[in-house]
Structure formats: structure tokens, C-alpha cells
Scaffold this active site. Structure first.
Site, PDB file in Angstrom:
ATOM      1  N   HIS A  82     -10.186  -5.714  -3.620  1.00 56.92           N
ATOM      2  CA  HIS A  82      -8.879  -5.902  -2.987  1.00 56.92           C
ATOM      3  C   HIS A  82      -9.045  -6.220  -1.511  1.00 56.92           C
ATOM      4  O   HIS A  82      -9.984  -5.769  -0.864  1.00 56.92           O
ATOM      5  CB  HIS A  82      -7.994  -4.664  -3.155  1.00 56.92           C
TER       6      HIS A  82
ATOM      7  N   ASN B 153     -12.865  -3.388   2.553  1.00 60.56           N
ATOM      8  CA  ASN B 153     -13.799  -2.273   2.616  1.00 60.56           C
ATOM      9  C   ASN B 153     -14.740  -2.366   1.419  1.00 60.56           C
ATOM     10  O   ASN B 153     -14.289  -2.516   0.282  1.00 60.56           O
ATOM     11  CB  ASN B 153     -13.038  -0.941   2.590  1.00 60.56           C
TER      12      ASN B 153
ATOM     13  N   ASP C 133       0.850  -1.197   0.000  1.00 51.56           N
ATOM     14  CA  ASP C 133       0.000   0.000   0.000  1.00 51.56           C
ATOM     15  C   ASP C 133       0.885   1.247   0.000  1.00 51.56           C
ATOM     16  O   ASP C 133       1.901   1.309   0.700  1.00 51.56           O
ATOM     17  CB  ASP C 133      -0.919  -0.008   1.237  1.00 51.56           C
ATOM     18  N   ILE C 134       0.493   2.244  -0.771  1.00 49.13           N
ATOM     19  CA  ILE C 134       1.279   3.468  -0.908  1.00 49.13           C
ATOM     20  C   ILE C 134       1.258   4.288   0.391  1.00 49.13           C
ATOM     21  O   ILE C 134       2.146   5.105   0.629  1.00 49.13           O
ATOM     22  CB  ILE C 134       0.748   4.293  -2.102  1.00 49.13           C
TER      23      ILE C 134
ATOM     24  N   GLY D  86     -15.561   2.933   3.733  1.00 48.97           N
ATOM     25  CA  GLY D  86     -14.312   3.623   3.400  1.00 48.97           C
ATOM     26  C   GLY D  86     -13.633   3.135   2.136  1.00 48.97           C
ATOM     27  O   GLY D  86     -12.454   3.421   1.924  1.00 48.97           O
ATOM     28  N   GLN D  87     -14.359   2.400   1.287  1.00 46.04           N
ATOM     29  CA  GLN D  87     -13.739   1.965   0.032  1.00 46.04           C
ATOM     30  C   GLN D  87     -13.488   3.184  -0.852  1.00 46.04           C
ATOM     31  O   GLN D  87     -14.398   3.987  -1.100  1.00 46.04           O
ATOM     32  CB  GLN D  87     -14.645   0.964  -0.703  1.00 46.04           C
TER      33      GLN D  87
ATOM     34  N   HIS E 236      -7.061  -5.855   2.080  1.00 48.73           N
ATOM     35  CA  HIS E 236      -5.935  -5.269   2.817  1.00 48.73           C
ATOM     36  C   HIS E 236      -5.372  -6.335   3.745  1.00 48.73           C
ATOM     37  O   HIS E 236      -6.127  -6.981   4.477  1.00 48.73           O
ATOM     38  CB  HIS E 236      -6.396  -4.107   3.710  1.00 48.73           C
TER      39      HIS E 236
HETATM   40  P1  5GP Z   1      -9.763   1.223   0.040  1.00 49.78           P
HETATM   41  O1  5GP Z   1      -9.844   2.587   0.667  1.00 49.78           O
HETATM   42  O2  5GP Z   1     -10.464   1.225  -1.306  1.00 49.78           O
HETATM   43  O3  5GP Z   1     -10.180   0.099   0.910  1.00 49.78           O
HETATM   44  O4  5GP Z   1      -8.223   0.970  -0.220  1.00 49.78           O
HETATM   45  C1  5GP Z   1      -7.494   1.601  -1.228  1.00 49.78           C
HETATM   46  C2  5GP Z   1      -6.058   1.593  -0.802  1.00 49.78           C
HETATM   47  O5  5GP Z   1      -5.259   1.884  -1.938  1.00 49.78           O
HETATM   48  C3  5GP Z   1      -5.700   2.635   0.257  1.00 49.78           C
HETATM   49  O6  5GP Z   1      -5.171   2.001   1.411  1.00 49.78           O
HETATM   50  C4  5GP Z   1      -4.644   3.517  -0.437  1.00 49.78           C
HETATM   51  O7  5GP Z   1      -3.607   3.921   0.431  1.00 49.78           O
HETATM   52  C5  5GP Z   1      -4.148   2.608  -1.544  1.00 49.78           C
HETATM   53  N1  5GP Z   1      -3.673   3.307  -2.710  1.00 49.78           N
HETATM   54  C6  5GP Z   1      -4.228   4.388  -3.315  1.00 49.78           C
HETATM   55  N2  5GP Z   1      -3.527   4.740  -4.408  1.00 49.78           N
HETATM   56  C7  5GP Z   1      -2.496   3.848  -4.500  1.00 49.78           C
HETATM   57  C8  5GP Z   1      -1.417   3.690  -5.437  1.00 49.78           C
HETATM   58  O8  5GP Z   1      -1.265   4.426  -6.405  1.00 49.78           O
HETATM   59  N3  5GP Z   1      -0.546   2.671  -5.196  1.00 49.78           N
HETATM   60  C9  5GP Z   1      -0.683   1.834  -4.136  1.00 49.78           C
HETATM   61  N4  5GP Z   1       0.227   0.871  -3.993  1.00 49.78           N
HETATM   62  N5  5GP Z   1      -1.694   1.946  -3.238  1.00 49.78           N
HETATM   63  C10 5GP Z   1      -2.586   2.944  -3.427  1.00 49.78           C
END
Ligand code: 5GP
Ligand code: ZN
Length: 115
Positions: free
Chosen positions: A101, A88, A31-32, A94-95, A103
Site C-alpha cells: 500500500h 513503509n 486511513d482509519i 514501520g510497516q 500512503h
Molecule cells: P503501515 O503501518 O503498514 O505502513 O500502514 C498501515 C496503515 O493502515 C496505518 O496507517 C493504519 O492506521 C491503517 N489501518 C490499520 N487498520 C485499518 C483498518 O481497519 N482500516 C483502515 N482504513 N486503515 C487501517
């Protein structure tokens, strides 16, 4: 593949990522913005927007996401200490990226319930 999907673009190699695992069905990256010492995103190669968009034909994908998680956790050295898998789903949860995906968070103690 939706050309405006961030994770589809990462899987296609159009955007850089820190690769952890890749096979026919699964693509895993760091994760970034890590929320734990180990924070990995386990993505389905197939574009499915969320758990709510899964169909019966996607059963195998869900199994492979979790099987990959078990294998990655061992390799990352967090299997013994424990880790959390989070999916999520939708805005209230919080998606932020609409591509299925999981986590994987580990390497520190986590409280319950989540915020
Ligand atoms: P969500 O919020 O949809 O459950 O998770 C999305 C995740 O993607 C977040 O934890 C966010 O930090 C991660 N993320 C967003 N943009 C990027 C990216 O460009 N590269 C990577 N590796 N992770 C990302
Ligand atoms: Zn996608």
C-alpha cells in the site's frame, strides 16, 4: 487471498472501509487513523506483502498505484499544494500491515526528514 490479511479482507468487502477509488487493479480507502487532513491508503488488489516481495510480473501494479495517486490527489484537491507518498517496507520502516500500500498524505505542511 490470504484470509488473515486485513487489507485483503477489506478489498473483499468482509470488513468496512471508506472507499475513495476502485478499479481492476487498485483499491483506495481512507486511513482509519489519519496523520494529515487527507490520509488515503492506495492498495493493490493483488496480495503482495511488501515492496520487497514484488517481482518483475508486478511492474504494472506499481505504475497503476502511482497513476491512481495522481488522479486521487486531483480529486481530493491536494495536487496543487502538494502531498507525500510513503511506502513503509519492513519493520524498521514501520510497516504494520503486510499488504502492499501507498500512503497519500496531504492538506498540511510536512517536515523532512521523517521520524
Ligand atoms: P503501515 O503501518 O503498514 O505502513 O500502514 C498501515 C496503515 O493502515 C496505518 O496507517 C493504519 O492506521 C491503517 N489501518 C490499520 N487498520 C485499518 C483498518 O481497519 N482500516 C483502515 N482504513 N486503515 C487501517
Ligand atoms: Zn492482502
Amino acid at each position: 487471498m490470504p484470509s488473515d490479511c486485513l487489507f485483503c479482507r477489506i478489498i473483499a468487502g468482509e470488513l468496512p472501509s471508506s472507499l475513495v477509488h476502485s478499479d481492476d487493479s487498485i483499491f483506495a480507502i481512507r486511513d482509519i487513523s489519519p496523520q494529515a487532513p487527507t490520509h488515503i491508503l492506495i492498495l493493490s488488489r493483488k496480495h503482495v506483502a511488501s515492496v520487497s516481495d514484488l517481482s518483475g510480473a508486478d511492474e504494472a501494479i506499481v505504475g497503476k498505484l502511482f497513476a491512481a495517486a495522481a488522479e486521487i490527489a486531483k480529486r481530493e484537491g491536494i495536487a496543487k499544494g502538494g502531498y507525500r507518498l510513503v511506502v513503509n517496507t519492513g519493520r524498521d520502516a514501520g510497516q504494520t500491515v503486510d499488504h502492499l500500500h501507498v500512503h497519500m498524505l496531504g492538506g498540511r505542511h510536512m517536515s523532512w526528514p521523517p521520524g
